[in-house]
Design a protein around this motif. Structure first.
Motif, PDB file in Angstrom:
ATOM      1  N   ASN A 156       0.834  -1.201   0.000  1.00  0.00           N
ATOM      2  CA  ASN A 156       0.000   0.000   0.000  1.00  0.00           C
ATOM      3  C   ASN A 156       0.871   1.254   0.000  1.00  0.00           C
ATOM      4  N   SER A 159       2.093   1.675  -3.476  1.00  0.00           N
ATOM      5  CA  SER A 159       1.053   2.152  -4.400  1.00  0.00           C
ATOM      6  C   SER A 159       0.844   3.657  -4.296  1.00  0.00           C
ATOM      7  N   ARG A 160       1.200   4.238  -3.137  1.00  0.00           N
ATOM      8  CA  ARG A 160       1.064   5.681  -2.950  1.00  0.00           C
ATOM      9  C   ARG A 160       2.331   6.446  -3.310  1.00  0.00           C
ATOM     10  N   ASP A 161       3.446   5.735  -3.439  1.00  0.00           N
ATOM     11  CA  ASP A 161       4.735   6.384  -3.718  1.00  0.00           C
ATOM     12  C   ASP A 161       5.540   5.507  -4.661  1.00  0.00           C
ATOM     13  N   ASN A 162       5.489   5.820  -5.936  1.00  0.00           N
ATOM     14  CA  ASN A 162       6.140   4.978  -6.939  1.00  0.00           C
ATOM     15  C   ASN A 162       7.658   5.077  -6.913  1.00  0.00           C
TER      16      ASN A 162
END
Length: 310
Positions: A156, A159-162
């Protein structure tokens, strides 16, 4: 990502354990008592990766849990002696330190009994998140011993910080599939031939068909080690199949796969060409096969840079 490995920060999340290795040169005949050797060595995928990566010049951190017992003291002291950051190495008051008991006799396959209940306490809570953010750690190495909630929490985060890099280790055949729900978020996946077989539910061989089947699961970049048959690496649409660097003799195979992954990751994070990354990995694996320890003390950045397979 920084171009110099000395500036890289990498957090290894997973098992830190003690391996008790018993071996007898005598045949196991009717489960009789027999003479042999017993070795007590620090183990665990999390520990092995953290120490290897530190040897190779990265700023290495460990996120795990040990018991409030003599084995926990032994492992914590050893990690600190290796200069691995142990801020996130927690102490459990509920469980004992993870132990692996490996037993083997001449002519027989080794058997293993283990207890890793303590790994339930590796949780990505607010304290861990605050530390990761404060240290600006964006590279994570995870083994599949982690509980599903912890795996999901890290993915998760990804998914918020590539900009986050995640290396996922399959760890063992019985848990190799645990991270597949997050396959598309994994930057680099690693398994051996037996773990690949468990994932694919068919024999895994070093060929393009096997690589295509693995990639169809959503894994864009991965490593499969095949022991004496070498290694296969798929990065995007390209595939490399390379023979092993065979040592003059093999002392112990435990830790060789983690060593390969560590060498490969060092090069991969520096954006070296894949052939060079594989060279680093094969050299690390070869040196680890020559020791009873799960991490070879010979491995350093300078050692790898000048390494020639002979």
């Amino acid at each position: 990502m920084a171009s110099n490995s000395l500036r890289q920060k990498i957090l290894s999340i997973g098992n830190v354990s003690v391996d008790i290795k018993a071996y007898s040169p005598e045949e196991d005949n009717n489960e009789s008592y027999r003479d042999g050797t017993i070795e007590l060595v620090p183990g665990g995928v999390g520990r092995g990766m953290a120490v290897n990566l530190k040897h190779l010049g990265l700023n290495s951190y460990i996120f795990s849990c040990v018991g409030n017992d003599i084995f926990g003291n032994y492992l914590k002291d050893g990690l600190e002696a290796e200069k691995v950051n142990t801020t996130l190495l927690r102490r459990s008051t509920n469980y004992k330190t993870a132990l692996f008991s490996v037993m083997a006799s001449i002519g027989q396959r080794a058997s293993c009994i283990y207890n890793t209940n303590i790994l339930r306490e590796i949780v990505l809570d607010d304290d861990a998140l605050d530390f990761i953010r404060k240290e600006k750690i964006t590279n994570f190495v995870m083994d599949s011993n982690l509980n599903p909630e912890t795996l999901e929490a890290f993915y998760n985060l990804k998914s918020r910080d590539n900009s986050i890099f995640i290396f996922q280790n399959a760890t063992s055949p019985d848990i190799a599939k645990k991270s597949l729900p997050f396959a598309r978020l994994i930057d680099l996946f690693a398994c051996n031939e037996f773990e690949a077989q468990a994932i694919l539910e068919e024999e895994a061989v070093p060929d393009l068909a096997t690589a295509d089947k693995m990639q169809a699961l959503g894994l864009k970049n991965f490593i499969i080690t095949f022991g004496k048959r070498g290694v296969m690496v798929r990065i995007g649409s390209e595939t490399w199949i390379e023979p092993p660097y065979t040592p003059s003799h093999i002392v112990d195979t435990i830790g060789a796969g983690d060593a390969f992954a560590s060498g490969f990751i060092m090069g991969f994070l520096e954006k070296k060409n894949i052939k060079q990354c594989i060279h680093y990995g094969l050299a690390c694996a070869k040196e680890t096969l020559l020791t009873k320890q799960t991490v070879s003390s010979t491995l350093t950045r300078d050692f790898l840079e000048s390494y020639k397979n002979e």
